[in-house]
Design a protein around this motif. Structure first.
Motif, PDB file in Angstrom:
ATOM      1  N   ASP A 353       0.843  -1.191   0.000  1.00 20.95           N
ATOM      2  CA  ASP A 353       0.000   0.000   0.000  1.00 20.95           C
ATOM      3  C   ASP A 353       0.883   1.247   0.000  1.00 20.95           C
ATOM      4  OD1 ASP A 353      -1.799   2.077   0.501  1.00 20.95           O
ATOM      5  OD2 ASP A 353      -3.072   0.827   1.772  1.00 20.95           O
ATOM      6  N   ARG A 355       0.255   4.208   0.771  1.00 23.28           N
ATOM      7  CA  ARG A 355       0.004   5.100   1.902  1.00 23.28           C
ATOM      8  C   ARG A 355       0.878   4.763   3.104  1.00 23.28           C
ATOM      9  NH1 ARG A 355      -5.939   4.471   3.418  1.00 23.28           N
ATOM     10  NH2 ARG A 355      -5.282   2.287   3.268  1.00 23.28           N
ATOM     11  N   PRO A 395      -2.964   7.632   6.687  1.00 19.46           N
ATOM     12  CA  PRO A 395      -4.191   6.829   6.798  1.00 19.46           C
ATOM     13  C   PRO A 395      -4.796   6.963   8.184  1.00 19.46           C
ATOM     14  CG  PRO A 395      -2.425   5.555   5.770  1.00 19.46           C
ATOM     15  CD  PRO A 395      -1.801   6.831   6.259  1.00 19.46           C
TER      16      PRO A 395
END
Length: 572
Positions: A353, A355, A395
């Motif tokens: 990911d 993020r 996040p």
């Protein structure tokens, strides 16, 4: 010029102290007709066109009650007419309720001074008058303490509002106020004043709205999600588990499997086996941490005794995967294979990911704390003592864990420096991290911030709390803040929290919280001389905080993004 006033057997000299030639020569404006332990009632008269009516008896202003060599300083908190009807042709009697704050004492061969509390109560008939300009300045004077100017007194703009930075920081402080009252601007002003007089101070701002980057263009380093490097191995076990499992249903065995896999990975880093030596020659051996010290017990315990052990020894994510694969391949299974595979999939997803690059990307290349701590806590300073940590771009499920890591590191670095470095952790929207309900929030973040609040001042680690909902903040944390700047608060529960924190001698001041203007505050506690209603100084336009999105709107976009651009940014 003196005016002798005889009230029965009570005689007092009232020295006129007119502030301008337009004021009337007589400052006697009322007499005490009632008194209890902390308050008094004054009887006065006003009429249409009476200059004194609109000035002396304004709510929130200070007046004097003259007792000869002692002048009681009192706060006006309630005014009402004696009669229900108003006479435009004659004087109208009014009752003024005041609260005692202290007294100005004159002694022979000694300087006149103000002291909190009163030594003598006013008799019935004692004279009340407008407070002298010199007395008003004396009330808010810090005495021998060194102070900085943060604004002006609301009652008299010619008198500076002073704060003792040492007293404000050493026992922590809080800025409270609803949205739009100038809370962030007040915080920016206080931080600028603090770093100007405390050269050893480092400031770490936990900024959930990404608004402080624009407030300190000359003093701050801004760290956002793209610039952040916080390796996964610096997270304690419970912090890492929060990142991996928060918001996702975890199988019963997965947290225990993660603990064991990380423990094995740390052990492999400290003492690589022969296969690792052959595979990682020139890599692992050359990347030992400069600050890791000797061998450490690989503990997954998160108790007090082992708080630092599971975040000082690095580990590599590939070793975590290898440990999980070995568990899957065991003939005698200790953990269910579906739980092992589920955990591996979770970790692979996080690793892929974008993020989470700040944990698993280039951050994974760091195997020493030195560059991480140097960036976050400005070692060396290079003229920028403030770090604006923009949490808004991270996040949502990792914000609490990151705040926990940063708060914990701030305390540890202050302890390790043995007082050579002072660290202020400014916690914006503090009720998110330390809510009043212990069942809410993230326990490690609560513990890290509470530790600073309770023990930090011994080591030079200070806490600044900023919130618009003090009623939702852990009262234990707020009680540790000995200096409070209370701006406009309309919620009754929030006002009650402030009412319980302020001294009895100034309790009526809280009645003004729902109506004070923007940039105004009721300041009380260790950092100020006495409870004061003040207005923060205005900042220059380039020193004002502003959320990134708002600043972009004000500055105007350089180009209109396409739909594909928007989708790409949302996924990034």
């Amino acid at each position: 010029m003196q005016l002798a006033v005889n009230a029965g057997n009570f005689v007092a000299d009232v020295v006129n102290d007119r502030r301008s030639s337009e004021q009337p020569p007589d400052r006697v404006i009322g007499r005490v007709i009632g008194c209890d332990g902390s308050r008094a009632t004054i009887l006065s008269t006003v009429s249409i066109g009476n200059w004194l009516a609109s000035d002396a008896w304004s709510i929130g202003k200070l007046v004097s009650i003259n007792l000869g060599r002692t002048r009681i300083v009192a706060l006006v908190y309630k005014v009402h007419a004696v009669q229900t009807a108003w006479n435009d042709e004659a004087e109208n009697a009014i009752r003024i309720e005041v609260e005692f704050l202290g007294e100005v004492v004159e002694r022979p061969h000694a300087p006149t001074r103000f002291q909190s509390g009163i030594s003598e109560y006013p008799p019935i008939g004692a004279i009340a008058h407008r407070i002298r300009a010199a007395d008003l300045a004396m009330v808010y004077d810090l005495g021998g303490r060194k102070g900085v100017v943060i604004g002006q007194i609301t009652q008299d703009a010619s008198i500076d509002a002073m704060v003792d930075v040492e007293g404000m920081l050493s026992r922590h402080f809080a800025v409270l106020g609803t949205t739009g009252v100038g809370k962030s601007s007040a915080v920016s002003l206080l931080l600028r004043k603090a770093v100007s007089v405390r050269p050893r101070l480092r400031v770490l701002i936990l900024d959930p709205h990404n608004e402080y980057a624009s407030a300190f263009p000359d003093l701050a380093l801004t760290i956002d999600g793209d610039a952040l490097d916080l390796p996964v191995w610096m997270f304690k076990q419970d912090e890492l588990a929060d990142v991996v499992f928060r918001g996702r249903a975890a199988l019963d065995d997965e947290p225990d499997i993660l603990r064991e896999a990380v423990t094995q990975a740390r052990a492999r880093y400290r003492a690589p086996v022969a296969g690792d030596l052959a595979r990682d020659l020139g890599s692992s051996l050359l990347k030992r941490p400069l600050d890791g010290g000797g061998p450490r017990a690989a503990s997954a315990d998160t108790g007090t005794a082992n708080q630092g052990q599971d975040s000082t020894t690095p580990f590599r994510l590939k070793d975590v995967f290898a440990a999980i694969d070995e568990m899957i391949g065991l003939h005698e299974q200790r953990w269910p294979r579906h739980a092992l595979r589920s955990l591996r999939v979770r970790l692979e997803a996080l690793h892929a990911d974008p993020r989470y690059r700040f944990m698993f990307g280039r951050a994974a290349m760091h195997e020493s704390m030195a560059p991480i701590l140097g960036q976050i806590f400005r070692v060396p300073l290079h003229g920028r003592p403030i770090t604006a940590f923009q949490l808004g771009g991270l996040p949502g499920e990792v914000v609490n864990a990151v705040a926990s890591v940063l708060s914990r590191l701030a305390f540890d670095i202050a302890v390790a420096s043995q007082g050579a470095m002072e660290v202020l952790v400014l916690c914006e929207e503090a009720h998110r991290y330390v809510p009043s309900d212990p069942k809410l929030g993230f326990a490690p973040t609560r513990q890290a911030i509470a530790r600073i609040a309770k023990e930090g001042r011994k080591y030079g680690c200070y806490l600044g709390v900023v919130t618009q909902r003090p009623g939702e903040l852990d009262p234990t944390i707020l009680s540790q803040c000995s200096t409070i700047f209370a701006m406009r608060l309309a919620n009754e529960k929030d006002q009650q929290i402030i009412r319980s924190a302020i001294s009895d001698a100034s309790a009526s001041t809280i009645a003004f919280l729902a109506a004070i203007g923007n940039r105004e505050a009721i300041a009380f506690g260790e950092g100020v001389a006495t409870t004061m209603r003040m207005r923060f100084s205005a900042l220059q336009p380039h020193e004002l905080p502003a959320m990134g999105s708002r600043k972009a709107v004000e500055d105007g976009p350089r180009f209109e993004p396409t739909l594909d651009d928007l989708v790409r940014r949302i996924r990034a």
